[in-house]
Design an enzyme around this catalytic site. Structure first.
Site, PDB file in Angstrom:
ATOM      1  N   TYR A   1       0.800  -1.236   0.000  1.00  0.00           N
ATOM      2  CA  TYR A   1       0.000   0.000   0.000  1.00  0.00           C
ATOM      3  C   TYR A   1       0.832   1.286   0.000  1.00  0.00           C
ATOM      4  O   TYR A   1       0.265   2.373  -0.099  1.00  0.00           O
ATOM      5  CB  TYR A   1      -0.952   0.002   1.208  1.00  0.00           C
ATOM      6  CG  TYR A   1      -1.912  -1.175   1.199  1.00  0.00           C
ATOM      7  CD1 TYR A   1      -2.901  -1.275   0.222  1.00  0.00           C
ATOM      8  CD2 TYR A   1      -1.813  -2.202   2.145  1.00  0.00           C
ATOM      9  CE1 TYR A   1      -3.775  -2.366   0.196  1.00  0.00           C
ATOM     10  CE2 TYR A   1      -2.683  -3.284   2.126  1.00  0.00           C
ATOM     11  CZ  TYR A   1      -3.657  -3.359   1.148  1.00  0.00           C
ATOM     12  OH  TYR A   1      -4.511  -4.432   1.117  1.00  0.00           O
TER      13      TYR A   1
ATOM     14  N   ASN B   1     -14.153   2.284  -0.856  1.00  0.00           N
ATOM     15  CA  ASN B   1     -13.139   1.239  -0.762  1.00  0.00           C
ATOM     16  C   ASN B   1     -13.530   0.408   0.451  1.00  0.00           C
ATOM     17  O   ASN B   1     -13.237   0.791   1.586  1.00  0.00           O
ATOM     18  CB  ASN B   1     -11.742   1.836  -0.589  1.00  0.00           C
ATOM     19  CG  ASN B   1     -10.682   0.736  -0.536  1.00  0.00           C
ATOM     20  OD1 ASN B   1     -10.996  -0.443  -0.357  1.00  0.00           O
ATOM     21  ND2 ASN B   1      -9.430   1.126  -0.687  1.00  0.00           N
TER      22      ASN B   1
ATOM     23  N   HIS C   1     -14.723  -8.590   0.019  1.00  0.00           N
ATOM     24  CA  HIS C   1     -14.686 -10.016  -0.300  1.00  0.00           C
ATOM     25  C   HIS C   1     -15.569 -10.849   0.617  1.00  0.00           C
ATOM     26  O   HIS C   1     -15.612 -12.074   0.487  1.00  0.00           O
ATOM     27  CB  HIS C   1     -13.232 -10.520  -0.200  1.00  0.00           C
ATOM     28  CG  HIS C   1     -12.223  -9.540  -0.709  1.00  0.00           C
ATOM     29  ND1 HIS C   1     -12.175  -9.148  -2.031  1.00  0.00           N
ATOM     30  CD2 HIS C   1     -11.245  -8.832  -0.075  1.00  0.00           C
ATOM     31  CE1 HIS C   1     -11.190  -8.260  -2.173  1.00  0.00           C
ATOM     32  NE2 HIS C   1     -10.630  -8.045  -1.010  1.00  0.00           N
TER      33      HIS C   1
ATOM     34  N   HIS D   1      -9.970   0.241  -5.199  1.00  0.00           N
ATOM     35  CA  HIS D   1      -8.941  -0.447  -4.408  1.00  0.00           C
ATOM     36  C   HIS D   1      -7.592   0.133  -4.757  1.00  0.00           C
ATOM     37  O   HIS D   1      -7.275   0.311  -5.939  1.00  0.00           O
ATOM     38  CB  HIS D   1      -8.956  -1.957  -4.695  1.00  0.00           C
ATOM     39  CG  HIS D   1     -10.257  -2.580  -4.333  1.00  0.00           C
ATOM     40  ND1 HIS D   1     -10.609  -2.843  -3.035  1.00  0.00           N
ATOM     41  CD2 HIS D   1     -11.319  -2.923  -5.101  1.00  0.00           C
ATOM     42  CE1 HIS D   1     -11.830  -3.333  -3.019  1.00  0.00           C
ATOM     43  NE2 HIS D   1     -12.289  -3.392  -4.253  1.00  0.00           N
TER      44      HIS D   1
ATOM     45  N   SER E   1      -4.711  -1.392  -4.280  1.00  0.00           N
ATOM     46  CA  SER E   1      -3.927  -2.463  -4.895  1.00  0.00           C
ATOM     47  C   SER E   1      -4.749  -3.135  -5.996  1.00  0.00           C
ATOM     48  O   SER E   1      -5.966  -2.941  -6.085  1.00  0.00           O
ATOM     49  CB  SER E   1      -3.543  -3.492  -3.820  1.00  0.00           C
ATOM     50  OG  SER E   1      -4.708  -4.133  -3.313  1.00  0.00           O
TER      51      SER E   1
ATOM     52  N   ARG F   1      -9.183 -12.531  -2.832  1.00  0.00           N
ATOM     53  CA  ARG F   1      -9.419 -11.102  -3.103  1.00  0.00           C
ATOM     54  C   ARG F   1     -10.016 -10.875  -4.493  1.00  0.00           C
ATOM     55  O   ARG F   1     -10.376  -9.759  -4.858  1.00  0.00           O
ATOM     56  CB  ARG F   1      -8.118 -10.309  -2.981  1.00  0.00           C
ATOM     57  CG  ARG F   1      -7.598 -10.228  -1.573  1.00  0.00           C
ATOM     58  CD  ARG F   1      -6.402  -9.298  -1.458  1.00  0.00           C
ATOM     59  NE  ARG F   1      -5.588  -9.663  -0.315  1.00  0.00           N
ATOM     60  CZ  ARG F   1      -5.813  -9.258   0.945  1.00  0.00           C
ATOM     61  NH1 ARG F   1      -6.799  -8.439   1.213  1.00  0.00           N
ATOM     62  NH2 ARG F   1      -5.041  -9.657   1.930  1.00  0.00           N
TER      63      ARG F   1
HETATM   64  C1  DQA Z   1      -7.970  -3.015  -0.501  1.00  0.00           C
HETATM   65  C2  DQA Z   1      -7.827  -4.471  -0.973  1.00  0.00           C
HETATM   66  C3  DQA Z   1      -8.496  -5.420  -0.013  1.00  0.00           C
HETATM   67  O1  DQA Z   1      -8.351  -6.754  -0.465  1.00  0.00           O
HETATM   68  C4  DQA Z   1      -7.864  -5.304   1.366  1.00  0.00           C
HETATM   69  O2  DQA Z   1      -8.538  -6.146   2.291  1.00  0.00           O
HETATM   70  C5  DQA Z   1      -7.819  -3.904   1.855  1.00  0.00           C
HETATM   71  C6  DQA Z   1      -7.442  -2.837   0.919  1.00  0.00           C
HETATM   72  C7  DQA Z   1      -7.198  -2.035  -1.408  1.00  0.00           C
HETATM   73  O3  DQA Z   1      -7.455  -0.843  -1.319  1.00  0.00           O
HETATM   74  O4  DQA Z   1      -6.331  -2.454  -2.187  1.00  0.00           O
HETATM   75  O5  DQA Z   1      -7.993  -3.624   3.039  1.00  0.00           O
HETATM   76  O6  DQA Z   1      -9.332  -2.665  -0.542  1.00  0.00           O
END
Ligand code: DQA
Length: 146
Positions: free
Chosen positions: A22, A74, A80, A101, A103, A112
Site C-alpha cells: 500500500y 473502498n 470479499h 482499491h 492495490s 481477493r
Molecule cells: C484493498 C484491498 C483489499 O483486499 C484489502 O482487504 C484492503 C485494501 C485495497 O485498497 O487495495 O484492506 O481494498
C-alpha cells in the site's frame, strides 16, 4: 455536486500496514489527496473511514437520504465478505457507487478476486493507488453531467 467517499477497515492504517503493498503515505495523506482533487474538480466531498460494517451501511443509506450525487467506496476486506454492504449498495440504486482499491485485487490472493460489491457498482477501479480515487470522482462527475 456532493460525493461521499467511504473507506473501510484498516485503511486508517495506511503508511503503517503492509507498505510493500500500500506504500508509505498515510491515511491523512490520502484524505488530503482526495479533498484537493475534488476541490480542483469543483466537487464537494465528504471523506469517511470506519472499521465497522454497520457504520459503512449507515453511511451508504445516509448518502441516499442526504441527496449525495454519488459514492466512492473502498470497502477494504469487506469487499470479499460482506453481502450486507453489497445489499446496501444495491438498496440505494440508482445512486451511482464506484468501488476503488489501492492495490490490484486481481493480482493478489485468490480470495481477493471476489467482490460482492462490484456487481452493484457502476465501476471498479483497482491498482491505481491514490489516483484511483480521483478517477472514481471524475467518473461520477461525468455521469452527473451526461
Ligand atoms: C484493498 C484491498 C483489499 O483486499 C484489502 O482487504 C484492503 C485494501 C485495497 O485498497 O487495495 O484492506 O481494498
Amino acid at each position: 455536486m456532493k460525493i461521499m467517499v467511504i473507506n473501510g477497515p484498516s485503511l486508517n492504517m495506511l503508511g503503517i500496514r503492509e507498505k510493500e503493498v500500500y506504500g508509505s503515505a498515510s491515511y491523512g495523506d490520502l484524505v488530503r489527496f482526495i479533498e484537493e482533487s475534488a476541490a480542483r474538480l469543483g466537487v464537494q466531498v465528504q471523506v469517511l473511514q470506519s472499521n465497522h460494517e454497520g457504520q459503512i451501511i449507515d453511511w451508504l443509506q445516509q448518502a441516499w437520504f442526504d441527496g449525495f450525487g454519488g459514492v466512492v467506496i473502498n470497502p477494504g476486506a469487506y469487499t470479499h465478505t460482506s453481502i450486507a454492504i453489497a445489499d446496501a449498495i444495491r438498496s440505494i440504486a440508482p445512486l451511482p457507487v464506484v468501488e476503488v482499491h489501492l492495490s490490484d485485487i486481481d493480482a493478489r490472493e485468490d480470495y481477493r478476486k471476489v467482490s460482492y460489491c462490484a456487481p452493484f457498482c457502476v465501476a471498479q477501479i483497482k491498482g491505481q493507488g491514490f489516483a484511483g480515487y480521483l478517477q472514481a470522482i471524475e467518473k461520477l462527475q461525468k455521469m452527473a453531467v451526461l
